[in-house]
Design an enzyme around this catalytic site. Sequence first.
Site, PDB file in Angstrom:
ATOM      1  N   ASN A  82      67.545  36.872  22.736  1.00 58.74           N
ATOM      2  CA  ASN A  82      68.389  37.815  23.136  1.00 58.74           C
ATOM      3  C   ASN A  82      68.692  38.552  21.829  1.00 58.74           C
ATOM      4  O   ASN A  82      69.908  38.437  21.203  1.00 58.74           O
ATOM      5  CB  ASN A  82      69.381  38.076  24.134  1.00 58.74           C
ATOM      6  CG  ASN A  82      70.110  39.208  24.137  1.00 58.74           C
ATOM      7  OD1 ASN A  82      69.558  40.313  23.847  1.00 58.74           O
ATOM      8  ND2 ASN A  82      71.469  39.675  25.102  1.00 58.74           N
ATOM      9  N   TRP A  83      67.865  39.008  21.344  1.00 56.58           N
ATOM     10  CA  TRP A  83      67.736  39.949  20.383  1.00 56.58           C
ATOM     11  C   TRP A  83      68.815  40.931  19.477  1.00 56.58           C
ATOM     12  O   TRP A  83      68.863  41.339  18.681  1.00 56.58           O
ATOM     13  CB  TRP A  83      66.642  39.948  18.697  1.00 56.58           C
ATOM     14  CG  TRP A  83      65.640  39.276  18.905  1.00 56.58           C
ATOM     15  CD1 TRP A  83      65.193  37.695  18.890  1.00 56.58           C
ATOM     16  CD2 TRP A  83      64.549  39.339  18.465  1.00 56.58           C
ATOM     17  NE1 TRP A  83      64.656  36.810  19.238  1.00 56.58           N
ATOM     18  CE2 TRP A  83      63.515  38.360  18.460  1.00 56.58           C
ATOM     19  CE3 TRP A  83      63.033  40.015  18.355  1.00 56.58           C
ATOM     20  CZ2 TRP A  83      62.301  37.562  18.358  1.00 56.58           C
ATOM     21  CZ3 TRP A  83      62.264  39.996  18.186  1.00 56.58           C
ATOM     22  CH2 TRP A  83      61.783  38.923  17.809  1.00 56.58           C
ATOM     23  N   LYS A  84      69.620  41.519  20.881  1.00 55.17           N
ATOM     24  CA  LYS A  84      69.876  42.140  20.785  1.00 55.17           C
ATOM     25  C   LYS A  84      69.919  44.040  19.464  1.00 55.17           C
ATOM     26  O   LYS A  84      68.528  43.373  19.629  1.00 55.17           O
ATOM     27  CB  LYS A  84      71.350  41.985  20.587  1.00 55.17           C
ATOM     28  CG  LYS A  84      72.145  41.176  21.413  1.00 55.17           C
ATOM     29  CD  LYS A  84      73.647  40.716  21.563  1.00 55.17           C
ATOM     30  CE  LYS A  84      73.339  39.566  22.305  1.00 55.17           C
ATOM     31  NZ  LYS A  84      74.783  38.919  22.497  1.00 55.17           N
ATOM     32  N   GLU A 101      77.716  43.434  27.636  1.00 55.62           N
ATOM     33  CA  GLU A 101      78.351  44.239  26.546  1.00 55.62           C
ATOM     34  C   GLU A 101      76.999  46.075  27.559  1.00 55.62           C
ATOM     35  O   GLU A 101      77.534  46.984  26.950  1.00 55.62           O
ATOM     36  CB  GLU A 101      76.874  44.173  25.877  1.00 55.62           C
ATOM     37  CG  GLU A 101      76.976  43.550  24.275  1.00 55.62           C
ATOM     38  CD  GLU A 101      77.173  42.500  23.821  1.00 55.62           C
ATOM     39  OE1 GLU A 101      75.565  42.765  23.613  1.00 55.62           O
ATOM     40  OE2 GLU A 101      76.671  41.579  23.615  1.00 55.62           O
ATOM     41  N   GLY A 116      72.349  34.628  22.315  1.00 56.36           N
ATOM     42  CA  GLY A 116      72.002  35.710  20.617  1.00 56.36           C
ATOM     43  C   GLY A 116      71.545  35.685  19.891  1.00 56.36           C
ATOM     44  O   GLY A 116      70.585  35.396  19.302  1.00 56.36           O
ATOM     45  N   GLY A 117      72.837  35.077  18.773  1.00 55.13           N
ATOM     46  CA  GLY A 117      72.572  34.718  17.449  1.00 55.13           C
ATOM     47  C   GLY A 117      71.765  33.808  16.677  1.00 55.13           C
ATOM     48  O   GLY A 117      71.079  33.962  15.706  1.00 55.13           O
ATOM     49  N   HIS A 154      74.293  42.786  31.671  1.00 58.37           N
ATOM     50  CA  HIS A 154      74.760  42.005  30.896  1.00 58.37           C
ATOM     51  C   HIS A 154      75.898  42.848  30.203  1.00 58.37           C
ATOM     52  O   HIS A 154      76.271  43.614  30.701  1.00 58.37           O
ATOM     53  CB  HIS A 154      73.239  42.193  28.635  1.00 58.37           C
ATOM     54  CG  HIS A 154      73.960  41.516  27.909  1.00 58.37           C
ATOM     55  ND1 HIS A 154      75.295  41.399  27.058  1.00 58.37           N
ATOM     56  CD2 HIS A 154      73.419  39.875  27.291  1.00 58.37           C
ATOM     57  CE1 HIS A 154      75.224  40.867  26.633  1.00 58.37           C
ATOM     58  NE2 HIS A 154      74.230  39.631  26.313  1.00 58.37           N
ATOM     59  N   GLY A 166      79.217  35.557  21.315  1.00 62.41           N
ATOM     60  CA  GLY A 166      79.727  35.774  19.782  1.00 62.41           C
ATOM     61  C   GLY A 166      80.720  35.718  19.400  1.00 62.41           C
ATOM     62  O   GLY A 166      80.933  36.301  18.642  1.00 62.41           O
ATOM     63  N   GLU A 174      76.911  33.881  31.697  1.00 64.88           N
ATOM     64  CA  GLU A 174      77.630  34.636  30.282  1.00 64.88           C
ATOM     65  C   GLU A 174      79.061  34.562  29.809  1.00 64.88           C
ATOM     66  O   GLU A 174      79.343  35.657  30.853  1.00 64.88           O
ATOM     67  CB  GLU A 174      77.126  35.189  29.578  1.00 64.88           C
ATOM     68  CG  GLU A 174      75.195  35.106  29.256  1.00 64.88           C
ATOM     69  CD  GLU A 174      74.458  35.713  28.356  1.00 64.88           C
ATOM     70  OE1 GLU A 174      74.096  35.368  27.644  1.00 64.88           O
ATOM     71  OE2 GLU A 174      75.106  37.052  28.108  1.00 64.88           O
ATOM     72  N   SER A 232      77.269  32.157  22.545  1.00 60.94           N
ATOM     73  CA  SER A 232      77.658  31.197  21.622  1.00 60.94           C
ATOM     74  C   SER A 232      76.963  29.441  21.441  1.00 60.94           C
ATOM     75  O   SER A 232      77.296  28.446  21.545  1.00 60.94           O
ATOM     76  CB  SER A 232      78.822  30.698  21.237  1.00 60.94           C
ATOM     77  OG  SER A 232      79.805  31.812  21.331  1.00 60.94           O
TER      78      SER A 232
HETATM   79  P1  PGA Z   1      75.417  35.035  21.892  1.00 59.80           P
HETATM   80  O1  PGA Z   1      75.027  35.784  22.571  1.00 59.80           O
HETATM   81  O2  PGA Z   1      74.835  33.650  21.443  1.00 59.80           O
HETATM   82  O3  PGA Z   1      75.473  35.254  19.999  1.00 59.80           O
HETATM   83  O4  PGA Z   1      76.529  34.043  21.960  1.00 59.80           O
HETATM   84  C1  PGA Z   1      74.476  35.315  23.656  1.00 59.80           C
HETATM   85  C2  PGA Z   1      73.982  36.831  24.498  1.00 59.80           C
HETATM   86  O5  PGA Z   1      74.860  37.427  24.877  1.00 59.80           O
HETATM   87  O6  PGA Z   1      73.203  37.371  25.343  1.00 59.80           O
END
Ligand code: PGA
Length: 256
Positions: free
Chosen positions: A10-12, A97, A240-241, A95, A173, A167, A219
């Site tokens: 997930n590149w956000k 967010e 994500g990251g 998600h 993050g 999640e 994470s």
């Molecule tokens: P993260 O994000 O791996 O940076 O914790 C995961 C996500 O939000 O899908």
Amino acid sequence: MTRQPLVAGNWKMHGSRAENAALLEALLHGHSPSGAEVLVCAPFVYLLESSRLLKASHILLGAQSVCAEAMGAFTGEVSASMLKDVGCAYVIVGHSERRAIYREDDALVARKFVAAQSQGMTPILCVGETLEERERQQTFAVIGRQLRAVFDVTGIAAFKTAVIAYEPVWAIGTGKNATAEQAQEVHAFIRGELRGAGGTDATIANAVAAGIRILYGGSVKASNAKEIFAMADVDGGLVGGASLKADEFLKICAAA
Ligand code: PGA
């Protein structure tokens, strides 16, 4: 039933045309098609170009969100048919967010899930509790509610072509992942909720619960992926990251 693992990046809201192309080139170069299924969820504006770069590869393409409406006067939104048109096979819905920052509630998430499936795309339904909810022992209540909001609308059979991502919000993050045991406990709970959701369709619900892929996100790194993915009910990750660094992401894919 054996489930093929899935690792989704997930590149956000990161990258540029050049950075995203370089990342995809590196993934294409390093990816081995024999293991886990690999998916990248790029920002909307990079989807078409990503789709061209990934053509004829084993790496799948997805979007990070979708409009619940099919078409019309919804300024700024992107419909499921548009995502399908540019080559998306998957869409993330719900998600944390989107839920927290853009106030997307359970009912809207359910409509997005339906919109994705209406175009033959697979929704990745994200669920998860905040730290406060975990500390108040509300983890299962929150996740049960988030799941029911969708399957009460769609019916359990719709989950035959869906992925769920657990999640925990406190792990996204933050560098602080859930332990493998914490992830397993919630994944087993999710599978149990699906199994119990069948009502008169117990046979379908059992098959859905056994076959659905439940990803862990929050994470995930190369250093913790193997341990988390080794758990019985963890079928891969939503990353994500760490998905923005090709080497790291490929190591995570290899761990699945
Ligand atoms: P993260 O994000 O791996 O940076 O914790 C995961 C996500 O939000 O899908």
